[in-house]
Scaffold this motif. Structure first.
Motif, PDB file in Angstrom:
ATOM      1  N   TYR A  17       0.824  -1.210   0.000  1.00  0.00           N
ATOM      2  CA  TYR A  17       0.000   0.000   0.000  1.00  0.00           C
ATOM      3  C   TYR A  17       0.854   1.255   0.000  1.00  0.00           C
ATOM      4  O   TYR A  17       1.913   1.291   0.632  1.00  0.00           O
ATOM      5  CB  TYR A  17      -0.911   0.024   1.232  1.00  0.00           C
ATOM      6  N   PHE A  18       0.365   2.277  -0.692  1.00  0.00           N
ATOM      7  CA  PHE A  18       1.048   3.562  -0.732  1.00  0.00           C
ATOM      8  C   PHE A  18       0.014   4.669  -0.874  1.00  0.00           C
ATOM      9  O   PHE A  18      -1.100   4.441  -1.343  1.00  0.00           O
ATOM     10  CB  PHE A  18       2.061   3.617  -1.890  1.00  0.00           C
ATOM     11  N   LEU A  62      -8.393   0.650  -0.205  1.00  0.00           N
ATOM     12  CA  LEU A  62      -8.893   2.019  -0.172  1.00  0.00           C
ATOM     13  C   LEU A  62      -7.870   3.082  -0.543  1.00  0.00           C
ATOM     14  O   LEU A  62      -8.213   4.262  -0.633  1.00  0.00           O
ATOM     15  CB  LEU A  62      -9.474   2.309   1.218  1.00  0.00           C
ATOM     16  N   ILE A  63      -6.616   2.680  -0.749  1.00  0.00           N
ATOM     17  CA  ILE A  63      -5.571   3.602  -1.201  1.00  0.00           C
ATOM     18  C   ILE A  63      -4.780   2.902  -2.301  1.00  0.00           C
ATOM     19  O   ILE A  63      -5.062   1.750  -2.640  1.00  0.00           O
ATOM     20  CB  ILE A  63      -4.641   4.068  -0.048  1.00  0.00           C
ATOM     21  N   HIS A 104      -8.727 -12.055   3.745  1.00  0.00           N
ATOM     22  CA  HIS A 104      -8.320 -10.659   3.855  1.00  0.00           C
ATOM     23  C   HIS A 104      -8.525 -10.078   5.256  1.00  0.00           C
ATOM     24  O   HIS A 104      -8.174  -8.934   5.505  1.00  0.00           O
ATOM     25  CB  HIS A 104      -9.093  -9.795   2.852  1.00  0.00           C
ATOM     26  N   SER A 105      -9.088 -10.857   6.169  1.00  0.00           N
ATOM     27  CA  SER A 105      -9.350 -10.337   7.515  1.00  0.00           C
ATOM     28  C   SER A 105      -8.709 -11.233   8.570  1.00  0.00           C
ATOM     29  O   SER A 105      -7.550 -11.046   8.917  1.00  0.00           O
ATOM     30  CB  SER A 105     -10.860 -10.156   7.739  1.00  0.00           C
ATOM     31  N   GLU A 106      -9.424 -12.228   9.047  1.00  0.00           N
ATOM     32  CA  GLU A 106      -8.907 -13.018  10.172  1.00  0.00           C
ATOM     33  C   GLU A 106      -7.699 -13.887   9.830  1.00  0.00           C
ATOM     34  O   GLU A 106      -6.948 -14.257  10.731  1.00  0.00           O
ATOM     35  CB  GLU A 106     -10.024 -13.863  10.791  1.00  0.00           C
ATOM     36  N   LEU A 117      -9.890  -2.012   5.137  1.00  0.00           N
ATOM     37  CA  LEU A 117     -10.274  -2.593   3.852  1.00  0.00           C
ATOM     38  C   LEU A 117     -11.794  -2.549   3.751  1.00  0.00           C
ATOM     39  O   LEU A 117     -12.488  -2.596   4.766  1.00  0.00           O
ATOM     40  CB  LEU A 117      -9.819  -4.050   3.751  1.00  0.00           C
ATOM     41  N   ASP A 118     -12.314  -2.518   2.548  1.00  0.00           N
ATOM     42  CA  ASP A 118     -13.754  -2.606   2.327  1.00  0.00           C
ATOM     43  C   ASP A 118     -14.070  -4.053   1.944  1.00  0.00           C
ATOM     44  O   ASP A 118     -14.074  -4.411   0.765  1.00  0.00           O
ATOM     45  CB  ASP A 118     -14.195  -1.636   1.233  1.00  0.00           C
TER      46      ASP A 118
END
Length: 143
Positions: A17-18, A62-63, A104-106, A117-118
Motif C-alpha cells: 500500500y502507498f 482504499l488507497i 483478507h481479515s482473520e 479494507l472494504d
C-alpha cells in the motif's frame, strides 16, 4: 466448506500500500514493484507482481496498492525480502483460499501499520481455489 487443518494453503498474496497522492510514498512502491520484477526475471525467487498498479482505490483496497502472488514454495523467501525492503510501506499478507473475506481479515497479517479494507467488495465463498500462474507448476498447480 472452510479450510481445515487437513488442507494446505499453497498460494499467497502480498498487497503493498502507498499514498497515491504522496510523491515519496508512490516512488517507494514503484521501486519495490520494479525490484520484484527484476528478482523474478533473474530467478532469485518466484513472485509475480501484477503489472497493474492501482493508483486509485480498487476492490477492497482504499488507497494505492499493488499485488504480488507467491506460491508456498517461495513464501518464506518473499516474506523475508519484504521485511527487509518494504521501506516503511504497509503490506497485507493473506492466503488464497475459497474464502476471500476471511483471507483478507482473520487469516491476514500485516507488515507495518494495518489499514482499513472494504470487505464488502469481496466474495464470501468462491466455487474453487483461485490458482494463479499455472505455468510455474507451483502452489496449487504443482503436479
Amino acid at each position: 466448506m472452510t479450510v481445515n487443518a487437513q488442507e494446505d494453503i499453497k498460494e499467497w498474496h502480498f498487497h503493498v500500500y502507498f499514498m497515491q497522492d504522496n510523491v515519496e510514498s508512490k516512488a517507494k512502491a514503484l521501486e519495490l514493484h520494479a525490484e520484484l520484477e527484476r528478482k523474478t526475471k533473474s530467478g532469485d525467487f518466484v513472485a509475480v507482481p501484477l503489472k497493474t498498479i492501482n493508483f486509485v482505490p480498487r476492490g477492497p483496497h482504499l488507497i494505492g496498492s499493488f499485488e504480488t502472488w507467491v506460491p508456498i514454495e517461495y513464501f518464506a523467501t518473499l516474506y523475508q525480502w519484504f521485511l527487509l525492503n518494504r521501506q516503511g510501506l504497509s503490506i497485507l499478507v493473506h492466503p488464497l483460499t475459497r474464502e476471500e473475506v476471511r483471507d483478507h481479515s482473520e487469516r491476514a497479517v500485516w507488515m507495518g501499520t494495518p489499514l482499513p479494507l472494504d470487505l464488502s467488495k469481496l466474495t464470501t465463498f468462491l466455487d474453487k481455489v483461485p490458482a494463479q500462474y499455472p505455468e510455474y507448476k507451483l502452489g496449487y498447480s504443482k503436479s
